[in-house]
Design a protein around this motif. Structure first.
Motif, PDB file in Angstrom:
ATOM      1  N   ASP A  11      40.222  39.645  39.823  1.00 55.37           N
ATOM      2  CA  ASP A  11      40.651  38.322  40.294  1.00 55.37           C
ATOM      3  C   ASP A  11      40.926  38.290  41.797  1.00 55.37           C
ATOM      4  O   ASP A  11      40.879  37.213  42.411  1.00 55.37           O
ATOM      5  CB  ASP A  11      41.906  37.874  39.538  1.00 55.37           C
ATOM      6  N   VAL A  12      41.237  39.431  42.394  1.00 53.20           N
ATOM      7  CA  VAL A  12      41.600  39.434  43.815  1.00 53.20           C
ATOM      8  C   VAL A  12      40.386  39.669  44.721  1.00 53.20           C
ATOM      9  O   VAL A  12      40.513  39.580  45.952  1.00 53.20           O
ATOM     10  CB  VAL A  12      42.682  40.507  44.102  1.00 53.20           C
TER      11      VAL A  12
ATOM     12  N   LYS B 249      46.391  45.513  45.637  1.00 49.02           N
ATOM     13  CA  LYS B 249      47.581  45.857  44.861  1.00 49.02           C
ATOM     14  C   LYS B 249      48.105  44.678  44.048  1.00 49.02           C
ATOM     15  O   LYS B 249      48.715  44.861  42.999  1.00 49.02           O
ATOM     16  CB  LYS B 249      48.675  46.380  45.807  1.00 49.02           C
ATOM     17  N   VAL B 250      47.875  43.459  44.535  1.00 45.40           N
ATOM     18  CA  VAL B 250      48.332  42.276  43.793  1.00 45.40           C
ATOM     19  C   VAL B 250      47.650  42.193  42.438  1.00 45.40           C
ATOM     20  O   VAL B 250      48.225  41.705  41.465  1.00 45.40           O
ATOM     21  CB  VAL B 250      48.081  40.992  44.613  1.00 45.40           C
TER      22      VAL B 250
ATOM     23  N   VAL C  95      46.848  33.755  42.437  1.00 45.62           N
ATOM     24  CA  VAL C  95      47.416  34.902  41.728  1.00 45.62           C
ATOM     25  C   VAL C  95      48.878  35.066  42.138  1.00 45.62           C
ATOM     26  O   VAL C  95      49.193  35.134  43.333  1.00 45.62           O
ATOM     27  CB  VAL C  95      46.634  36.193  42.034  1.00 45.62           C
ATOM     28  N   VAL C  96      49.769  35.116  41.147  1.00 44.92           N
ATOM     29  CA  VAL C  96      51.199  35.293  41.396  1.00 44.92           C
ATOM     30  C   VAL C  96      51.649  36.559  40.676  1.00 44.92           C
ATOM     31  O   VAL C  96      51.460  36.692  39.470  1.00 44.92           O
ATOM     32  CB  VAL C  96      52.021  34.090  40.905  1.00 44.92           C
ATOM     33  N   LYS C  97      52.237  37.473  41.433  1.00 39.24           N
ATOM     34  CA  LYS C  97      52.700  38.739  40.862  1.00 39.24           C
ATOM     35  C   LYS C  97      54.186  38.925  41.143  1.00 39.24           C
ATOM     36  O   LYS C  97      54.674  38.658  42.238  1.00 39.24           O
ATOM     37  CB  LYS C  97      51.916  39.906  41.455  1.00 39.24           C
TER      38      LYS C  97
ATOM     39  N   VAL D  68      51.951  36.469  46.336  1.00 39.19           N
ATOM     40  CA  VAL D  68      51.104  35.341  45.946  1.00 39.19           C
ATOM     41  C   VAL D  68      49.841  35.347  46.799  1.00 39.19           C
ATOM     42  O   VAL D  68      49.910  35.477  48.026  1.00 39.19           O
ATOM     43  CB  VAL D  68      51.846  33.992  46.114  1.00 39.19           C
ATOM     44  N   LEU D  69      48.690  35.201  46.146  1.00 38.33           N
ATOM     45  CA  LEU D  69      47.407  35.060  46.830  1.00 38.33           C
ATOM     46  C   LEU D  69      46.828  33.688  46.518  1.00 38.33           C
ATOM     47  O   LEU D  69      46.852  33.249  45.366  1.00 38.33           O
ATOM     48  CB  LEU D  69      46.429  36.145  46.375  1.00 38.33           C
TER      49      LEU D  69
END
Length: 335
Positions: free
Chosen positions: A87-88, A109-110, A134-136, A203-204
């Motif tokens: 996804d990243v 890393k996210v 993307v939220v980690k 967050v990306l």
């Protein structure tokens, strides 16, 4: 009477088993297994703080306790699912050969959802068409924030800040969110925040998404529950229903906002320094051996046998070794 004795024996055995298991896990979390090891007295010095932290979380009635339940709700028209490593990739440069390696590592890393022992990791991917956000969130173990043995890890977590070029982005119910501007060539925006240094958010988002587009992803973040779920809580964090978007402010208001964020950072730094000094002062008796107890001695974490006392001022000690190899000493008054 026999029933009471049996209950006490069972309770002692159960509690002792838990403490021993928790002690071994704490030694692993503190990264001391390959060196001297976490002594039992060091463990006991942090146990009360851990229990207090857990009690504080439990007292927050009605708040989520699982990290996944504190994550943002999908905005209208968006779907959400667990994050996959791929996804990243859309946030990285098209070619990573000449890309900043540090930035590539941070973005990659996210998408990684594995954590260390006792570390809770949640990563969610929100989708709408070809757009992904993307939220980690990562919550580190309580022992890191209560044990003197883990002070190094604690300081490293507290010192985590923007790695590239940080700029004030938003404050969500008291939680400051920073945009860490990625180097040229990256196709995403990267945001960071932390709660008590124990819960770290990353967050990306696509570059084409505006600040206003990203507000819905932050406004449903359960800041109050996160604050309740860490050892070093910040009073009032999550209680104020206010979201401040830096780019939406006029020049004067923005300058005041930036100054306010800087003041909070300075206050947090001073608070962390005071906490470190307090931890060092609390742990000093343990390091000197004066903090031992019956349990500490039982599990091998107590003080070593005391060294022979020095003769008091005004006295002298005379020692001789006999033919049998036994050393005999006498103490007399100095002339």
């Amino acid at each position: 009477m026999f029933r009471l004795i049996g209950f006490l024996v069972m309770f002692t055995a159960t509690a002792g088993g838990y403490v021993f298991f928790d002690y071994k896990m704490s030694a692993r979390w503190s990264g001391r297994e390959d060196t001297e090891g976490l002594t039992f007295t060091e463990y006991l010095s942090g146990l009360s703080g851990r229990l207090a932290g857990l009690g504080g979380s439990a007292a927050a009635t009605g708040l989520p306790t699982k990290l996944v339940d504190m994550m943002p709700k999908p905005p209208e028209g968006w779907t959400v699912r667990p994050t996959e490593a791929a996804d990243v990739e859309g946030f990285l440069p098209k070619s990573t050969k000449k890309a900043d390696k540090k930035a590539v590592a941070a973005v990659t890393k996210v998408g990684q959802t594995d954590g260390g022992s006792g570390t809770e990791v949640v990563a969610l991917t929100y989708e709408k068409g070809d757009r992904k956000v993307v939220v980690k969130a990562v919550r580190y173990p309580n022992i890191i924030f209560t044990s003197f043995a883990a002070m190094q890890q604690r300081m490293e977590l507290r010192m985590m800040t923007a790695e590239f070029r940080g700029t004030e982005f938003m404050t969500v119910r008291g939680l400051d969110v920073t945009e860490d501007l990625l180097p040229e060539g990256f196709r995403g925006r990267y945001f960071i925040a932390d709660v008590g240094a124990q819960i770290h958010l990353r967050v990306l988002a696509p570059k084409r998404m505006t600040d206003e587009d990203l507000v819905p992803f932050f406004q449903t973040l359960h800041v109050k529950a996160m604050n309740a779920g860490v050892i070093d809580k910040v009073e009032g964090l999550g209680d104020v229903p206010v979201i401040v978007l830096a780019s939406a402010l006029e020049t004067a208001a923005r300058e005041a906002y930036v100054a306010d964020v800087a003041a909070r950072e300075a206050e947090a730094t001073a608070r962390e320094a005071a906490q470190q000094q307090e931890a060092e002062a609390t742990a000093q008796p343990v390091a000197d051996g004066s903090g031992s107890s019956f349990l500490g001695g039982l599990f091998g974490g107590g003080a070593e046998a005391a060294a022979p006392a020095e003769p008091a001022p005004g006295t002298s000690a005379r020692c001789t070794t006999g033919k049998d190899g036994v050393k005999r000493c006498s103490v007399g008054t100095s002339d």
